[in-house]
Scaffold this motif. Structure first.
Motif, short mmCIF file in Angstrom:
data_model
loop_
_atom_site.label_atom_id
_atom_site.label_comp_id
_atom_site.label_asym_id
_atom_site.label_seq_id
_atom_site.Cartn_x
_atom_site.Cartn_y
_atom_site.Cartn_z
N ALA A 10 0.87 -1.18 0.00
CA ALA A 10 0.00 0.00 0.00
C ALA A 10 0.91 1.22 0.00
CB ALA A 10 -0.89 0.01 1.23
N CYS A 11 0.41 2.31 -0.52
CA CYS A 11 1.18 3.55 -0.58
C CYS A 11 1.54 4.00 0.84
CB CYS A 11 0.36 4.63 -1.28
SG CYS A 11 1.15 6.25 -1.25
N PRO A 12 2.82 4.28 1.10
CA PRO A 12 3.20 4.71 2.45
C PRO A 12 2.66 6.10 2.81
CG PRO A 12 5.09 4.86 0.97
CD PRO A 12 3.99 4.21 0.19
N GLU A 13 2.26 6.85 1.79
CA GLU A 13 1.74 8.21 2.04
C GLU A 13 0.24 8.16 2.37
OE1 GLU A 13 3.92 10.47 2.15
OE2 GLU A 13 5.55 9.52 1.03
N CYS A 14 -0.56 7.48 1.53
CA CYS A 14 -2.01 7.58 1.67
C CYS A 14 -2.72 6.23 1.83
CB CYS A 14 -2.59 8.34 0.46
SG CYS A 14 -2.58 7.36 -1.05
N ARG A 15 -1.95 5.12 1.84
CA ARG A 15 -2.49 3.78 2.08
C ARG A 15 -3.31 3.22 0.91
NH1 ARG A 15 0.64 1.88 5.50
NH2 ARG A 15 1.57 3.73 6.31
N GLN A 36 2.72 2.84 -9.06
CA GLN A 36 2.13 4.16 -8.90
C GLN A 36 0.90 4.07 -8.01
OE1 GLN A 36 0.55 6.47 -12.32
NE2 GLN A 36 1.69 8.17 -11.40
N CYS A 37 0.83 4.99 -7.05
CA CYS A 37 -0.30 5.00 -6.12
C CYS A 37 -1.57 5.40 -6.86
CB CYS A 37 0.00 5.99 -4.99
SG CYS A 37 -1.42 6.18 -3.89
N SER A 38 -2.64 4.60 -6.63
CA SER A 38 -3.92 4.91 -7.29
C SER A 38 -4.60 6.10 -6.60
CB SER A 38 -4.83 3.68 -7.24
OG SER A 38 -5.01 3.28 -5.89
N GLY A 39 -4.13 6.47 -5.42
CA GLY A 39 -4.71 7.61 -4.69
C GLY A 39 -3.95 8.89 -4.96
N CYS A 40 -2.77 9.04 -4.31
CA CYS A 40 -2.04 10.31 -4.38
C CYS A 40 -1.11 10.40 -5.59
CB CYS A 40 -1.25 10.53 -3.09
SG CYS A 40 0.18 9.45 -2.91
N LYS A 41 -1.03 9.31 -6.36
CA LYS A 41 -0.24 9.28 -7.61
C LYS A 41 1.28 9.29 -7.39
CE LYS A 41 -3.94 9.08 -10.04
NZ LYS A 41 -4.34 7.75 -10.47
ZN LIG Z 1 -0.62 7.43 -2.17
#
Ligand SMILES: [Zn+2]
Length: 342
Positions: A10-15, A36-41
């Motif tokens: 999972a993205c360490p920034e936004c999960r 690539q994060c699907s949330g914060c990109k």
């Molecule tokens: Zn993210």
């Protein structure tokens, strides 16, 4: 990187979940690509088979620690027969059965000797995380194992939700700028009902290190070029090796000589490592001299870590009279509320 690692990340920034782009593939391994994060990109590269999920900027302290242990574990890369027994002693009372069928996290996997063993013990999936270039060795040592994954990342910014049944960290937390924070970060990624096990340097039994070795390590040997610290370690390892083979080893193995143990300095620890090969002995000396950051923890501190994480069935025991191992279980209810607020 194996495709199935994606489900644990999972993205360490936004999960949010990652989207995977594979550029170069070799069999089951994605060698080059991008997450690539699907949330914060935010995006992170996959290079030489290892996802590199690091912040753009690491503090100087973390950078120096990563360089020190990166050097050690990219120069001393081999796995040995002795690893198994030592690992089981570090994680006691956990046993090979503790790994069977479980999803396991190694916080600070170094050259991968313990993720290799965790896989052999029957873990369902094993993920080793390390901040340093040691991931190159860990990946080379384990890429042939279908259930082992290596990630370059930071224990304080782990790129997972909480999918793990068991997380352990051996000899790593005491090298973080804030060991307790590292411990809590590790515990946060374990599912409710899962288990955490750690081993750290002890304050008790290491008073002489604080007095005589630490000043040398902090002001001199951690700052020297690695090749100089390595040469120095070699010179120190020679007499130590002789003492281990000629004195501590015989005293350790021979019941008739056991009475001499009480007069030998640092006897529990040195007897325990008396069967080390010269290479293990030499790199062990290097390990103690090269680290820019090293804390020696009291039993009370370790108790505090487990209490603050809200763990139950906590067991803390001393190893070789100079270090602490601890383990505990994440309760069902507490971990659920922690996950919501994470
Ligand atoms: Zn993210």
């Amino acid at each position: 990187m194996k495709q199935k690692l994606l489900s644990l990340l999972a993205c360490p920034e936004c999960r949010a979940a990652f989207e995977l782009r594979a550029d170069v593939v070799d069999g089951a391994e994605i060698i080059e690509g991008q997450l690539q994060c699907s949330g914060c990109k935010a995006s992170f590269p996959i290079r030489r088979g290892v996802p590199r999920i690091l912040s753009a900027e690491l503090s100087r302290e973390k950078q120096a620690t990563a360089e020190a242990f990166g050097y050690e574990w990219t120069h001393y890369t081999s796995l040995t027969e002795a690893d198994r027994e030592e690992f089981l002693d570090w994680i006691k009372p956990l046993a090979p059965e503790s790994f069977a069928g479980r999803v396991v996290l190694d916080g600070g996997c170094g050259k991968g000797r313990h993720i290799f063993l965790a896989a052999k013990f029957g873990a369902r999936e094993v993920v080793g995380v390390d901040l340093s270039d040691a991931v190159e060795s860990a990946y080379a040592n384990t890429r042939h194992l279908r259930n082992v994954h290596v990630v370059q990342g930071d224990i304080l910014r782990l790129p997972f939700t909480n999918p793990f049944d068991l997380a352990y960290s051996i000899g790593v937390l005491h090298h973080l700028p804030n060991p307790k924070q590292g411990f809590l970060a590790l515990a946060k990624h374990v599912r409710p009902g899962g288990q955490v096990a750690v081993w750290v340097y002890g304050k008790e039994g290491n008073e002489w290190i604080a007095r005589f070795v630490d000043p040398v390590r902090i002001h001199i040997t951690s700052k020297l070029p690695k090749v100089v610290t390595r040469a120095l370690s070699f010179l120190l390892a020679l007499p130590l090796y002789l003492a281990l083979k000629l004195v501590y080893g015989p005293v350790h193995r021979n019941p008739g000589l056991a009475r001499f143990k009480s007069v030998l300095p640092y006897a529990d620890y040195l007897c325990a490592i008396s069967n080390y090969s010269f290479a293990e002995n030499f790199w062990n000396v290097f390990d103690h001299l090269v680290a820019p950051t090293a804390f020696y923890h009291s039993r009370a501190e370790i108790e505090d870590w487990f209490a603050e994480a809200g763990m139950k069935d906590v067991g803390i025991s001393q190893r070789n009279n100079n270090s602490w191992r601890g383990n505990g279980i994440i309760p069902e209810t507490l971990a659920r509320s922690a996950e919501k607020t994470a």
